[in-house]
Design a protein around this motif. Structure first.
Motif, PDB file in Angstrom:
ATOM      1  N   GLU A 162       2.293   5.782   3.386  1.00  9.86           N
ATOM      2  CA  GLU A 162       0.944   5.296   3.083  1.00  9.86           C
ATOM      3  C   GLU A 162       0.139   4.969   4.341  1.00  9.86           C
ATOM      4  O   GLU A 162      -1.086   4.976   4.319  1.00  9.86           O
ATOM      5  N   VAL A 191       7.494   5.760   3.589  1.00 10.18           N
ATOM      6  CA  VAL A 191       6.656   5.624   2.389  1.00 10.18           C
ATOM      7  C   VAL A 191       5.427   6.523   2.582  1.00 10.18           C
ATOM      8  O   VAL A 191       4.952   7.153   1.649  1.00 10.18           O
ATOM      9  N   CYS A 207       1.760  -0.793   4.759  1.00 11.06           N
ATOM     10  CA  CYS A 207       3.195  -0.551   4.939  1.00 11.06           C
ATOM     11  C   CYS A 207       4.032  -1.631   4.256  1.00 11.06           C
ATOM     12  O   CYS A 207       4.065  -2.773   4.702  1.00 11.06           O
ATOM     13  N   PRO A 208       4.732  -1.277   3.160  1.00 10.38           N
ATOM     14  CA  PRO A 208       5.536  -2.293   2.486  1.00 10.38           C
ATOM     15  C   PRO A 208       6.731  -2.752   3.333  1.00 10.38           C
ATOM     16  O   PRO A 208       7.212  -3.864   3.167  1.00 10.38           O
ATOM     17  N   TYR A 249       3.391   3.825  -4.084  1.00 13.65           N
ATOM     18  CA  TYR A 249       4.589   2.995  -3.885  1.00 13.65           C
ATOM     19  C   TYR A 249       5.620   3.309  -4.980  1.00 13.65           C
ATOM     20  O   TYR A 249       6.814   3.387  -4.707  1.00 13.65           O
ATOM     21  N   TRP A 281       6.431  -5.291  -5.640  1.00 13.01           N
ATOM     22  CA  TRP A 281       5.351  -4.653  -4.886  1.00 13.01           C
ATOM     23  C   TRP A 281       5.228  -3.172  -5.214  1.00 13.01           C
ATOM     24  O   TRP A 281       4.137  -2.608  -5.197  1.00 13.01           O
ATOM     25  N   TRP A 282       6.359  -2.530  -5.518  1.00 14.17           N
ATOM     26  CA  TRP A 282       6.350  -1.078  -5.739  1.00 14.17           C
ATOM     27  C   TRP A 282       5.742  -0.698  -7.080  1.00 14.17           C
ATOM     28  O   TRP A 282       5.518   0.482  -7.348  1.00 14.17           O
ATOM     29  N   SER A 291       1.145   0.045  -6.952  1.00 16.94           N
ATOM     30  CA  SER A 291       0.328   1.241  -6.754  1.00 16.94           C
ATOM     31  C   SER A 291       1.167   2.486  -7.017  1.00 16.94           C
ATOM     32  O   SER A 291       2.388   2.465  -6.897  1.00 16.94           O
TER      33      SER A 291
END
Lengths: 247, 140
Positions: A210, A208, A159-160, B31, B24-25, B28
């Motif tokens: 994920e 997101v 989780c970003p 993302y 960060w996006w 991957s």
């Protein structure tokens, strides 16, 4: 074991000596049945006894052996080396403080789990003599999927939002709260509502998605969070329109 | 440890807290696709603002409206922007219905409606509604 070997690049961090993590490369024998955890056990047994990591059941039940494998959160006991054509990077679960080598600090996660009150809440407890709280299979089916969580924290590593804003209560904790909110024996939605509707809970999620992709138990925390968004919004609307009502 | 962390430190340990880069996006594909989905909103906003200008022109009379239509028709940037927006809106609508399937999982009796079924059903509905609107507005 066959003659084939695989290169494992493993994160190492010793809090007593290191200011930041480094990596060490190991050449590990493997065959079609070798999982990443087997490879780590091989390293610990044969090459370097100081390598530190968590594991227990080896069958995807205990949720201890979660690590980032080539950047993706995985249960290492269910991640086969045969599926990786090149080198394999083994890192601690992303987004968590690293305690040593591949071991992360779970304190934050455990505090959050507790915060959502993941137990049956009754307005009034029934005396034991009156028997169990009964439930039909259909009522059980409603939350069963969300009760499969093994607290492996892979969803937090994926989780970003949690990575960037660690105050986010996170996927597994919300999924667990949702599991109890859906349980026909539970009456605790109102108690959980302020926790889930708070600024650091469901509304921080940007979907997101994920968390649900990496979940080894197909719990679908992303779905749980979106459903709780709807439920908390309806709850808030009801308390606004019917402040005197029995919500 | 950056401000805003509420992690409980274990006394006696010096944890290493990794920082998440702002890129960060790009790390991957999922993302990256998430960021594209969020970006589609910017194009929709520009399109909506332009449309709002049209509504304002309409309220000011025929001459202003005709001028707005003529300007919109003559501008290649707007034409190209419109196509890009259309593509993004279609992409966003798919992701929106995927989110919709997560928010309201449908079950008819014992039959659970899967995510692809939910998305296809809703996209079908969009086509039908668009066709009905098109039929009446484009002179059926």
């Amino acid at each position: 074991m066959s003659d084939k070997t695989k290169k494992l690049i493993v994160t190492r961090y010793n809090p007593e000596h290191d200011s930041a993590p480094t990596t060490r490369t190991y050449e590990v024998p493997y065959d079609d049945d070798t999982v990443v955890l087997d490879a780590l056990n091989h390293i610990k047994d044969q090459e370097d006894g100081t390598l530190t990591y968590r594991w227990s059941c080896r069958m995807g039940v205990c949720g201890s052996c979660g690590m980032n494998v080539n950047g993706v959160p995985k249960l290492t006991c269910a991640t086969f080396l045969r599926d990786y054509p090149g080198e394999v990077r083994v890192e601690p679960l992303a987004n968590f403080p690293i305690m040593r080598d591949l071991v992360v600090n779970m304190s934050d996660f455990l505090e959050k789990l507790k915060r959502v009150k993941p137990w049956l809440i009754r307005r009034e407890e029934k005396p034991v003599a009156q028997g169990e709280y009964l439930q039909t299979p259909r009522e059980r089916e409603k939350y069963k999927n969300f009760s499969m969580c093994i607290n492996c924290m892979l969803c937090y590593a994926a989780c970003p939002v949690y990575g960037r804003e660690p105050e986010f209560i996170g996927p597994a904790a919300i999924a667990l709260a949702h599991r109890y909110n859906l349980d026909s024996r539970d009456q605790g939605r109102e108690e959980r509502q302020p926790i889930l509707g708070d600024g650091d809970a469901v509304w921080m999620c940007t979907f997101v998605g994920e968390c649900s992709v990496v979940c080894p138990k197909h719990v679908d925390p992303a779905g749980a969070i979106q459903q709780e968004k709807l439920a908390t919004a309806i709850g808030r609307m009801k308390s606004f329109l019917l402040p005197w009502g029995n919500r | 440890m950056s401000a805003g962390h509420h992690r409980v430190p274990d006394p006696g340990y010096k944890d290493y807290v990794p920082s998440i880069p702002s890129t960060w996006w790009l790390q991957s594909r999922p993302y990256f696709l998430f960021m594209v989905r969020e970006l589609t909103a910017v194009f929709v906003m520009i399109f909506a603002l332009h449309l709002l200008l049209g509504v304002i022109a309409l309220s000011q009379g025929e001459a202003f409206w005709n001028a707005w239509v003529a300007r919109a028709g003559a501008s290649r940037t707007l034409m190209f922007g419109g196509l890009v927006t259309l593509f993004f809106v279609l992409y966003h609508s798919v992701t929106w219905f995927i989110a919709g399937a997560a928010v309201t999982p449908l079950q008819i009796g014992d039959f659970k409606v899967s995510v692809p079924m939910f998305v296809l059903g809703n996209m079908g509905l969009v086509v039908v509604v668009a066709a009905i609107i098109g039929y009446f507005t484009l002179g059926g």
